[in-house]
Design a protein around this motif. Structure first.
Motif, PDB file in Angstrom:
ATOM      1  N   THR A   4       0.913  -1.317   0.301  1.00 32.55           N
ATOM      2  CA  THR A   4       0.508   0.055   0.141  1.00 32.55           C
ATOM      3  C   THR A   4       0.429   1.055  -0.161  1.00 32.55           C
ATOM      4  O   THR A   4       0.293   2.490   0.378  1.00 32.55           O
ATOM      5  N   GLN A   5       1.987   1.093  -0.659  1.00 35.14           N
ATOM      6  CA  GLN A   5       3.277   2.280   0.310  1.00 35.14           C
ATOM      7  C   GLN A   5       3.094   3.069  -1.475  1.00 35.14           C
ATOM      8  O   GLN A   5       3.423   2.333  -2.489  1.00 35.14           O
ATOM      9  N   ARG A   6       2.535   4.037  -1.441  1.00 38.85           N
ATOM     10  CA  ARG A   6       2.919   5.166  -2.683  1.00 38.85           C
ATOM     11  C   ARG A   6       3.437   5.919  -2.282  1.00 38.85           C
ATOM     12  O   ARG A   6       4.276   6.239  -3.694  1.00 38.85           O
ATOM     13  N   ARG A   7       4.398   6.588  -0.861  1.00 36.50           N
ATOM     14  CA  ARG A   7       5.651   7.286  -2.133  1.00 36.50           C
ATOM     15  C   ARG A   7       6.634   6.641  -0.575  1.00 36.50           C
ATOM     16  O   ARG A   7       6.736   6.032  -0.695  1.00 36.50           O
ATOM     17  N   GLY A   8       7.424   7.306  -1.389  1.00 34.33           N
ATOM     18  CA  GLY A   8       9.520   6.876  -1.398  1.00 34.33           C
ATOM     19  C   GLY A   8       9.172   5.331  -2.104  1.00 34.33           C
ATOM     20  O   GLY A   8       9.848   4.755  -1.322  1.00 34.33           O
ATOM     21  N   ARG A   9       8.162   4.682  -3.297  1.00 31.57           N
ATOM     22  CA  ARG A   9       8.628   4.407  -3.904  1.00 31.57           C
ATOM     23  C   ARG A   9      10.748   3.477  -3.867  1.00 31.57           C
ATOM     24  O   ARG A   9      11.217   2.589  -3.707  1.00 31.57           O
ATOM     25  N   ARG A  10      11.774   4.966  -3.970  1.00 27.90           N
ATOM     26  CA  ARG A  10      12.890   4.152  -4.700  1.00 27.90           C
ATOM     27  C   ARG A  10      13.036   4.022  -3.072  1.00 27.90           C
ATOM     28  O   ARG A  10      14.152   3.467  -3.104  1.00 27.90           O
ATOM     29  N   ILE A  11      12.736   4.200  -1.883  1.00 27.21           N
ATOM     30  CA  ILE A  11      13.749   3.534  -0.660  1.00 27.21           C
ATOM     31  C   ILE A  11      13.174   2.783  -0.255  1.00 27.21           C
ATOM     32  O   ILE A  11      13.339   1.904   0.910  1.00 27.21           O
ATOM     33  N   MET A  12      12.053   2.093  -0.222  1.00 29.00           N
ATOM     34  CA  MET A  12      11.231   1.385  -0.204  1.00 29.00           C
ATOM     35  C   MET A  12      11.905  -0.485  -0.058  1.00 29.00           C
ATOM     36  O   MET A  12      12.563  -0.199  -1.092  1.00 29.00           O
ATOM     37  N   MET A  13      12.141  -1.464   1.002  1.00 31.54           N
ATOM     38  CA  MET A  13      12.056  -2.594   0.592  1.00 31.54           C
ATOM     39  C   MET A  13      11.536  -3.116  -0.448  1.00 31.54           C
ATOM     40  O   MET A  13      10.108  -3.498  -0.723  1.00 31.54           O
ATOM     41  N   GLY A  88      13.722   0.940   7.537  1.00 25.28           N
ATOM     42  CA  GLY A  88      12.053   0.234   9.333  1.00 25.28           C
ATOM     43  C   GLY A  88      11.133   0.440   8.294  1.00 25.28           C
ATOM     44  O   GLY A  88      11.058   0.100   7.466  1.00 25.28           O
ATOM     45  N   ALA A  89       9.957  -0.391   8.842  1.00 20.22           N
ATOM     46  CA  ALA A  89       8.960  -0.787   8.943  1.00 20.22           C
ATOM     47  C   ALA A  89       7.742  -0.627   9.261  1.00 20.22           C
ATOM     48  O   ALA A  89       8.254  -0.362  11.021  1.00 20.22           O
ATOM     49  N   GLU A  90       6.291  -0.267   9.034  1.00 23.19           N
ATOM     50  CA  GLU A  90       5.951  -0.130   9.263  1.00 23.19           C
ATOM     51  C   GLU A  90       4.463  -0.732   9.181  1.00 23.19           C
ATOM     52  O   GLU A  90       4.041  -0.974   8.007  1.00 23.19           O
ATOM     53  N   LEU A  91       3.949  -1.454   9.716  1.00 22.18           N
ATOM     54  CA  LEU A  91       2.682  -2.507  10.031  1.00 22.18           C
ATOM     55  C   LEU A  91       1.701  -2.276  10.653  1.00 22.18           C
ATOM     56  O   LEU A  91       1.546  -1.723  11.716  1.00 22.18           O
ATOM     57  N   ALA A  92       0.553  -1.729   9.876  1.00 23.98           N
ATOM     58  CA  ALA A  92      -0.769  -2.135  10.823  1.00 23.98           C
ATOM     59  C   ALA A  92      -1.756  -3.038  10.367  1.00 23.98           C
ATOM     60  O   ALA A  92      -2.257  -3.478   9.343  1.00 23.98           O
ATOM     61  N   GLY A  93      -2.585  -2.746  10.992  1.00 29.21           N
ATOM     62  CA  GLY A  93      -4.013  -3.968  11.390  1.00 29.21           C
ATOM     63  C   GLY A  93      -4.965  -4.099  12.134  1.00 29.21           C
ATOM     64  O   GLY A  93      -4.772  -3.456  13.487  1.00 29.21           O
ATOM     65  N   ARG A  94      -5.397  -5.773  12.495  1.00 28.79           N
ATOM     66  CA  ARG A  94      -6.074  -5.575  13.492  1.00 28.79           C
ATOM     67  C   ARG A  94      -5.246  -6.926  14.289  1.00 28.79           C
ATOM     68  O   ARG A  94      -4.322  -8.153  13.513  1.00 28.79           O
ATOM     69  N   ALA A  95      -4.751  -6.699  15.651  1.00 31.31           N
ATOM     70  CA  ALA A  95      -4.828  -8.466  16.354  1.00 31.31           C
ATOM     71  C   ALA A  95      -5.692  -9.195  17.126  1.00 31.31           C
ATOM     72  O   ALA A  95      -6.853  -9.049  16.543  1.00 31.31           O
ATOM     73  N   VAL A  96      -4.757 -10.219  16.432  1.00 27.41           N
ATOM     74  CA  VAL A  96      -5.857 -11.620  16.887  1.00 27.41           C
ATOM     75  C   VAL A  96      -4.661 -12.454  17.622  1.00 27.41           C
ATOM     76  O   VAL A  96      -3.844 -12.778  17.629  1.00 27.41           O
ATOM     77  N   PHE A  97      -5.507 -13.265  18.785  1.00 26.61           N
ATOM     78  CA  PHE A  97      -5.273 -13.489  19.996  1.00 26.61           C
ATOM     79  C   PHE A  97      -5.018 -14.990  19.731  1.00 26.61           C
ATOM     80  O   PHE A  97      -5.851 -15.434  19.027  1.00 26.61           O
ATOM     81  N   VAL A  98      -4.450 -15.939  19.498  1.00 23.40           N
ATOM     82  CA  VAL A  98      -3.775 -16.856  19.257  1.00 23.40           C
ATOM     83  C   VAL A  98      -3.335 -18.006  20.231  1.00 23.40           C
ATOM     84  O   VAL A  98      -2.432 -17.642  21.555  1.00 23.40           O
ATOM     85  N   GLY A  99      -3.834 -19.451  21.176  1.00 22.01           N
ATOM     86  CA  GLY A  99      -3.716 -19.628  21.625  1.00 22.01           C
ATOM     87  C   GLY A  99      -3.986 -19.281  22.656  1.00 22.01           C
ATOM     88  O   GLY A  99      -4.322 -18.095  22.752  1.00 22.01           O
ATOM     89  N   GLU A 100      -3.734 -20.777  24.220  1.00 21.95           N
ATOM     90  CA  GLU A 100      -4.669 -19.525  25.708  1.00 21.95           C
ATOM     91  C   GLU A 100      -3.477 -18.514  26.297  1.00 21.95           C
ATOM     92  O   GLU A 100      -2.170 -18.251  26.450  1.00 21.95           O
ATOM     93  N   THR A 143      -2.068  -3.149   5.774  1.00 18.11           N
ATOM     94  CA  THR A 143      -1.160  -1.671   5.649  1.00 18.11           C
ATOM     95  C   THR A 143       0.272  -1.609   6.362  1.00 18.11           C
ATOM     96  O   THR A 143       0.539  -1.915   6.932  1.00 18.11           O
ATOM     97  N   PHE A 144       1.558  -1.572   5.254  1.00 21.70           N
ATOM     98  CA  PHE A 144       2.152  -1.182   5.615  1.00 21.70           C
ATOM     99  C   PHE A 144       3.040  -0.416   4.553  1.00 21.70           C
ATOM    100  O   PHE A 144       3.248  -0.110   3.944  1.00 21.70           O
ATOM    101  N   ALA A 145       4.177   0.020   5.007  1.00 20.52           N
ATOM    102  CA  ALA A 145       5.194   1.311   4.410  1.00 20.52           C
ATOM    103  C   ALA A 145       6.918   0.502   5.057  1.00 20.52           C
ATOM    104  O   ALA A 145       7.301   0.634   6.462  1.00 20.52           O
ATOM    105  N   SER A 146       7.745   1.174   4.237  1.00 21.61           N
ATOM    106  CA  SER A 146       8.787   0.127   4.549  1.00 21.61           C
ATOM    107  C   SER A 146      10.030   1.383   4.079  1.00 21.61           C
ATOM    108  O   SER A 146       9.709   2.153   3.114  1.00 21.61           O
ATOM    109  N   TRP A 147      10.925   1.725   4.623  1.00 20.74           N
ATOM    110  CA  TRP A 147      11.858   2.617   4.605  1.00 20.74           C
ATOM    111  C   TRP A 147      13.206   2.082   4.183  1.00 20.74           C
ATOM    112  O   TRP A 147      13.429   1.690   5.118  1.00 20.74           O
ATOM    113  N   ASP A 148      14.196   2.444   3.283  1.00 23.23           N
ATOM    114  CA  ASP A 148      16.109   1.382   3.521  1.00 23.23           C
ATOM    115  C   ASP A 148      16.416   3.229   2.780  1.00 23.23           C
ATOM    116  O   ASP A 148      16.935   3.630   1.755  1.00 23.23           O
ATOM    117  N   PHE A 149      16.962   3.913   3.910  1.00 26.72           N
ATOM    118  CA  PHE A 149      17.789   5.119   3.296  1.00 26.72           C
ATOM    119  C   PHE A 149      18.720   5.154   3.064  1.00 26.72           C
ATOM    120  O   PHE A 149      19.671   5.874   2.318  1.00 26.72           O
TER     121      PHE A 149
END
Length: 154
Positions: A4-13, A88-100, A143-149
């Motif tokens: 979903t990253q639109r800006r910074g495609r040059r530096i995305m991983m 770095g990377a930024e990831l977003a979404g919803r948490a799912v609880f797994v296991g006891e 969604t996620f975004a990544s960067w590598d300067f």
């Protein structure tokens, strides 16, 4: 994972770079939403399995309580000292609880690989040491975004 990253495609991983980066780092910062809408941010150990970020959290934490009420979260993993080294990377979404919860080691096939990766990464062991205080959260990013300067010329 959808790119979903639109800006910074040059530096995305690339996907391979992102996988290697997330697998190699040790600490992430997790942001949750409080009842008053204010963010709460804390550091956690995690494992990346190629599609999801697995977070090992104390079940009696503010983070856990907030995620029970509102499962939205964002996670940042970053590295670098000087400007030209930042990545770095930024990831977003919803948490799912797994296991006891808390995790005591009851059989849970979905956690077999995750706990093996986690134990090797942080403890150099083959078997997960369960303390009866932590449990697993899975974030499959919406969604996620990544960067590598280091990719910036000059």
């Amino acid at each position: 994972m959808t790119d979903t990253q639109r800006r910074g495609r040059r530096i995305m991983m690339t996907q391979g770079e992102l996988d290697a980066f997330l697998a190699g780092q040790r600490t992430c910062r997790v942001a949750t939403v409080g009842g008053d809408g204010a963010p709460h941010i804390g550091a956690l150990w995690y494992v990346w399995d190629g599609t999801a970020l697995w977070l090992y959290s104390i079940t009696r934490s503010k983070r856990w309580a907030q995620l029970r009420k509102d499962p939205r979260l964002a996670v940042v993993v970053d590295d670098g000292h000087d400007y030209g080294e930042l990545r770095g990377a930024e990831l977003a979404g919803r948490a799912v609880f797994v296991g006891e919860a808390p995790r005591t080691g009851e059989p849970c096939p979905e956690l077999d690989q995750v706990e093996r990766l986690f134990t090797q990464k942080y403890f150099g062991l083959e078997e997960m040491p369960h303390d009866g205080r932590h449990a697993w959260l899975r974030l499959t990013p919406d969604t996620f975004a990544s960067w590598d300067f280091r990719k910036i010329p000059g």
